[in-house]
Design a protein around this motif. Structure first.
Motif, PDB file in Angstrom:
ATOM      1  N   THR A 121       0.857  -1.182   0.000  1.00 59.60           N
ATOM      2  CA  THR A 121       0.000   0.000   0.000  1.00 59.60           C
ATOM      3  C   THR A 121       0.895   1.234   0.000  1.00 59.60           C
ATOM      4  O   THR A 121       1.990   1.209   0.557  1.00 59.60           O
ATOM      5  N   ILE A 122       0.423   2.276  -0.639  1.00 54.38           N
ATOM      6  CA  ILE A 122       1.204   3.514  -0.732  1.00 54.38           C
ATOM      7  C   ILE A 122       0.514   4.567   0.131  1.00 54.38           C
ATOM      8  O   ILE A 122      -0.672   4.850  -0.061  1.00 54.38           O
ATOM      9  N   SER A 123       1.249   5.129   1.068  1.00 56.71           N
ATOM     10  CA  SER A 123       0.684   6.129   1.972  1.00 56.71           C
ATOM     11  C   SER A 123       0.334   7.408   1.219  1.00 56.71           C
ATOM     12  O   SER A 123       0.839   7.661   0.119  1.00 56.71           O
ATOM     13  N   GLN A 124      -0.523   8.207   1.819  1.00 58.19           N
ATOM     14  CA  GLN A 124      -0.879   9.494   1.221  1.00 58.19           C
ATOM     15  C   GLN A 124       0.363  10.374   1.076  1.00 58.19           C
ATOM     16  O   GLN A 124       0.516  11.093   0.090  1.00 58.19           O
ATOM     17  N   HIS A 125       1.258  10.307   2.074  1.00 55.88           N
ATOM     18  CA  HIS A 125       2.507  11.074   2.012  1.00 55.88           C
ATOM     19  C   HIS A 125       3.327  10.671   0.789  1.00 55.88           C
ATOM     20  O   HIS A 125       3.809  11.521   0.038  1.00 55.88           O
ATOM     21  N   ALA A 126       3.454   9.345   0.576  1.00 61.68           N
ATOM     22  CA  ALA A 126       4.234   8.853  -0.566  1.00 61.68           C
ATOM     23  C   ALA A 126       3.576   9.242  -1.886  1.00 61.68           C
ATOM     24  O   ALA A 126       4.256   9.615  -2.838  1.00 61.68           O
ATOM     25  N   LYS A 127       2.246   9.173  -1.956  1.00 64.02           N
ATOM     26  CA  LYS A 127       1.536   9.574  -3.174  1.00 64.02           C
ATOM     27  C   LYS A 127       1.807  11.037  -3.504  1.00 64.02           C
ATOM     28  O   LYS A 127       2.052  11.398  -4.656  1.00 64.02           O
TER      29      LYS A 127
END
Length: 82
Positions: free
Chosen positions: A2-8
């Motif tokens: 899963t990709i965090s909102q921060h990473a996105k």
């Protein structure tokens, strides 16, 4: 994965495609860091080999190709459309 909102957000800011993140997850070498984390990256040899393969694949993608797959998920044949 899963990709965090921060990473996105960082991907968008830095012009890093989510597809590249998936590629690094599949092919990247892991380097352990502190805090039970690790870095995924491609070494120079892998980068060069991948670029060569992707160029060949791009040429093939531009042709009309199809794959026939059985019900049990086996590739039976491949061909070019005419």
């Amino acid at each position: 994965m899963t990709i965090s909102q921060h990473a996105k957000k960082r991907c968008q800011q830095r012009g890093i495609s989510p597809d590249l993140v998936l590629l690094l997850n599949a092919l990247g070498m892991e380097t352990q860091q502190k805090g039970n984390t690790y870095v995924l990256e491609l070494d120079k040899h892998t980068q060069k080999a991948l670029c060569k393969k992707l160029k060949r694949l791009l040429t093939q993608v531009q042709k009309d190709v199809f794959v026939v797959i059985s019900e049990d998920d086996h590739v039976i044949t491949t061909a070019h459309k005419h």
